[in-house]
Design a protein around this motif. Structure first.
Motif, PDB file in Angstrom:
ATOM      1  N   ARG A  82       0.681  -1.133   0.026  1.00  8.50           N
ATOM      2  CA  ARG A  82       0.048   0.076   0.176  1.00  8.50           C
ATOM      3  C   ARG A  82       0.896   1.123   0.032  1.00  8.50           C
ATOM      4  O   ARG A  82       1.688   1.390   0.784  1.00  8.50           O
ATOM      5  CB  ARG A  82      -1.030   0.027   1.412  1.00  8.50           C
ATOM      6  CG  ARG A  82      -1.946  -0.988   1.382  1.00  8.50           C
ATOM      7  CD  ARG A  82      -2.946  -0.817   2.419  1.00  8.50           C
ATOM      8  NE  ARG A  82      -3.912  -2.083   2.189  1.00  8.50           N
ATOM      9  CZ  ARG A  82      -5.024  -1.976   2.040  1.00  8.50           C
ATOM     10  NH1 ARG A  82      -5.605  -0.849   1.649  1.00  8.50           N
ATOM     11  NH2 ARG A  82      -5.625  -3.064   2.089  1.00  8.50           N
ATOM     12  N   ILE A  83       0.643   2.256  -0.930  1.00  7.07           N
ATOM     13  CA  ILE A  83       1.298   3.503  -0.936  1.00  7.07           C
ATOM     14  C   ILE A  83       0.320   4.317  -1.130  1.00  7.07           C
ATOM     15  O   ILE A  83      -0.332   4.401  -2.040  1.00  7.07           O
ATOM     16  CB  ILE A  83       2.389   3.404  -2.239  1.00  7.07           C
ATOM     17  CG1 ILE A  83       3.365   2.166  -2.124  1.00  7.07           C
ATOM     18  CG2 ILE A  83       3.140   4.849  -2.172  1.00  7.07           C
ATOM     19  CD1 ILE A  83       4.102   2.058  -3.494  1.00  7.07           C
ATOM     20  N   GLY A  84      -0.050   5.079  -0.091  1.00  3.38           N
ATOM     21  CA  GLY A  84      -0.968   6.090   0.062  1.00  3.38           C
ATOM     22  C   GLY A  84      -2.224   5.158  -0.320  1.00  3.38           C
ATOM     23  O   GLY A  84      -2.669   4.222   0.609  1.00  3.38           O
ATOM     24  N   ARG A  85      -3.452   5.557  -1.112  1.00  5.54           N
ATOM     25  CA  ARG A  85      -4.415   4.833  -1.272  1.00  5.54           C
ATOM     26  C   ARG A  85      -4.329   4.014  -2.288  1.00  5.54           C
ATOM     27  O   ARG A  85      -5.315   3.061  -2.432  1.00  5.54           O
ATOM     28  CB  ARG A  85      -5.699   5.800  -1.705  1.00  5.54           C
ATOM     29  CG  ARG A  85      -6.257   6.787  -0.625  1.00  5.54           C
ATOM     30  CD  ARG A  85      -6.948   7.816  -1.106  1.00  5.54           C
ATOM     31  NE  ARG A  85      -8.147   6.993  -1.690  1.00  5.54           N
ATOM     32  CZ  ARG A  85      -9.228   7.543  -2.376  1.00  5.54           C
ATOM     33  NH1 ARG A  85      -9.342   9.005  -2.309  1.00  5.54           N
ATOM     34  NH2 ARG A  85     -10.152   6.795  -2.855  1.00  5.54           N
ATOM     35  N   ARG A  86      -3.163   3.790  -2.948  1.00  3.06           N
ATOM     36  CA  ARG A  86      -2.972   2.726  -4.284  1.00  3.06           C
ATOM     37  C   ARG A  86      -2.182   1.479  -3.410  1.00  3.06           C
ATOM     38  O   ARG A  86      -1.779   1.301  -2.703  1.00  3.06           O
ATOM     39  CB  ARG A  86      -1.814   3.501  -4.994  1.00  3.06           C
ATOM     40  CG  ARG A  86      -1.592   2.645  -6.090  1.00  3.06           C
ATOM     41  CD  ARG A  86      -0.872   3.403  -7.141  1.00  3.06           C
ATOM     42  NE  ARG A  86      -0.467   2.535  -8.288  1.00  3.06           N
ATOM     43  CZ  ARG A  86      -1.034   2.688  -9.546  1.00  3.06           C
ATOM     44  NH1 ARG A  86      -1.765   3.851  -9.658  1.00  3.06           N
ATOM     45  NH2 ARG A  86      -0.581   2.017 -10.379  1.00  3.06           N
ATOM     46  N   ILE A  87      -3.056   0.374  -4.081  1.00  5.78           N
ATOM     47  CA  ILE A  87      -2.725  -1.167  -3.640  1.00  5.78           C
ATOM     48  C   ILE A  87      -1.936  -1.420  -4.899  1.00  5.78           C
ATOM     49  O   ILE A  87      -2.629  -1.687  -6.000  1.00  5.78           O
ATOM     50  CB  ILE A  87      -4.030  -1.776  -3.291  1.00  5.78           C
ATOM     51  CG1 ILE A  87      -4.744  -1.224  -1.956  1.00  5.78           C
ATOM     52  CG2 ILE A  87      -3.835  -3.048  -3.099  1.00  5.78           C
ATOM     53  CD1 ILE A  87      -6.201  -1.995  -1.991  1.00  5.78           C
ATOM     54  N   LEU A  88      -0.883  -2.265  -4.646  1.00  6.96           N
ATOM     55  CA  LEU A  88      -0.167  -3.015  -5.609  1.00  6.96           C
ATOM     56  C   LEU A  88       0.328  -4.377  -5.258  1.00  6.96           C
ATOM     57  O   LEU A  88       0.500  -4.570  -4.246  1.00  6.96           O
ATOM     58  CB  LEU A  88       1.154  -2.034  -5.887  1.00  6.96           C
ATOM     59  CG  LEU A  88       1.066  -0.660  -6.506  1.00  6.96           C
ATOM     60  CD1 LEU A  88       2.333  -0.148  -6.547  1.00  6.96           C
ATOM     61  CD2 LEU A  88       0.392  -0.578  -7.876  1.00  6.96           C
ATOM     62  N   ILE A  89       0.274  -5.399  -6.055  1.00  5.45           N
ATOM     63  CA  ILE A  89       0.266  -6.714  -6.007  1.00  5.45           C
ATOM     64  C   ILE A  89       1.576  -7.122  -6.697  1.00  5.45           C
ATOM     65  O   ILE A  89       1.562  -6.982  -7.824  1.00  5.45           O
ATOM     66  CB  ILE A  89      -0.809  -7.529  -6.380  1.00  5.45           C
ATOM     67  CG1 ILE A  89      -1.949  -7.072  -5.420  1.00  5.45           C
ATOM     68  CG2 ILE A  89      -0.297  -9.049  -5.927  1.00  5.45           C
ATOM     69  CD1 ILE A  89      -2.984  -5.979  -6.401  1.00  5.45           C
ATOM     70  N   PRO A  90       2.870  -7.567  -5.720  1.00  5.28           N
ATOM     71  CA  PRO A  90       3.971  -7.824  -6.303  1.00  5.28           C
ATOM     72  C   PRO A  90       3.729  -8.977  -7.308  1.00  5.28           C
ATOM     73  O   PRO A  90       3.095  -9.930  -6.721  1.00  5.28           O
ATOM     74  CB  PRO A  90       4.797  -8.167  -5.189  1.00  5.28           C
ATOM     75  CG  PRO A  90       4.359  -7.516  -4.053  1.00  5.28           C
ATOM     76  CD  PRO A  90       2.494  -7.295  -4.193  1.00  5.28           C
ATOM     77  N   ARG A  91       4.328  -9.332  -8.303  1.00  2.00           N
ATOM     78  CA  ARG A  91       4.594 -10.401  -9.128  1.00  2.00           C
ATOM     79  C   ARG A  91       4.746 -11.662  -8.568  1.00  2.00           C
ATOM     80  O   ARG A  91       4.109 -12.607  -8.721  1.00  2.00           O
ATOM     81  CB  ARG A  91       5.178 -10.161 -10.439  1.00  2.00           C
ATOM     82  CG  ARG A  91       5.204 -11.169 -11.355  1.00  2.00           C
ATOM     83  CD  ARG A  91       6.210 -11.022 -12.478  1.00  2.00           C
ATOM     84  NE  ARG A  91       7.341 -11.254 -12.327  1.00  2.00           N
ATOM     85  CZ  ARG A  91       8.567 -10.513 -12.882  1.00  2.00           C
ATOM     86  NH1 ARG A  91       8.131  -9.662 -13.759  1.00  2.00           N
ATOM     87  NH2 ARG A  91       9.668 -10.525 -12.135  1.00  2.00           N
TER      88      ARG A  91
END
Length: 71
Positions: A44-53
């Motif tokens: 989570r970076i701020g409101r952004r959600i990223l899923i690592p490959r």
């Protein structure tokens, strides 16, 4: 090699929720619920959600190992 057969030098190191919904063929709500339960690891970076490959590849490998009768 990981479960994601399309992995190459152009494959991103992280995916967005929308990209994961397409990869897993799930709805957006299902992906957000899985993230909230800790089933899909995320950054989570701020409101952004990223899923690592690599986390998505491990998840898919674990799912592949589940017997059909358990599903």
């Amino acid at each position: 090699m990981g479960y994601l057969m399309f992995t190459n030098e152009n494959t991103p190191t992280v995916f967005t929720v929308c990209e994961v919904t397409k990869i897993l063929r799930l709805g957006k709500i299902s992906v957000y619920q899985a993230i909230a339960r800790g089933e899909i690891p995320c950054i989570r970076i701020g409101r952004r959600i990223l899923i690592p490959r690599h986390a998505l590849e491990r998840l898919l490998e674990r799912m592949h190992d589940v017997p059909v009768s358990a599903v």
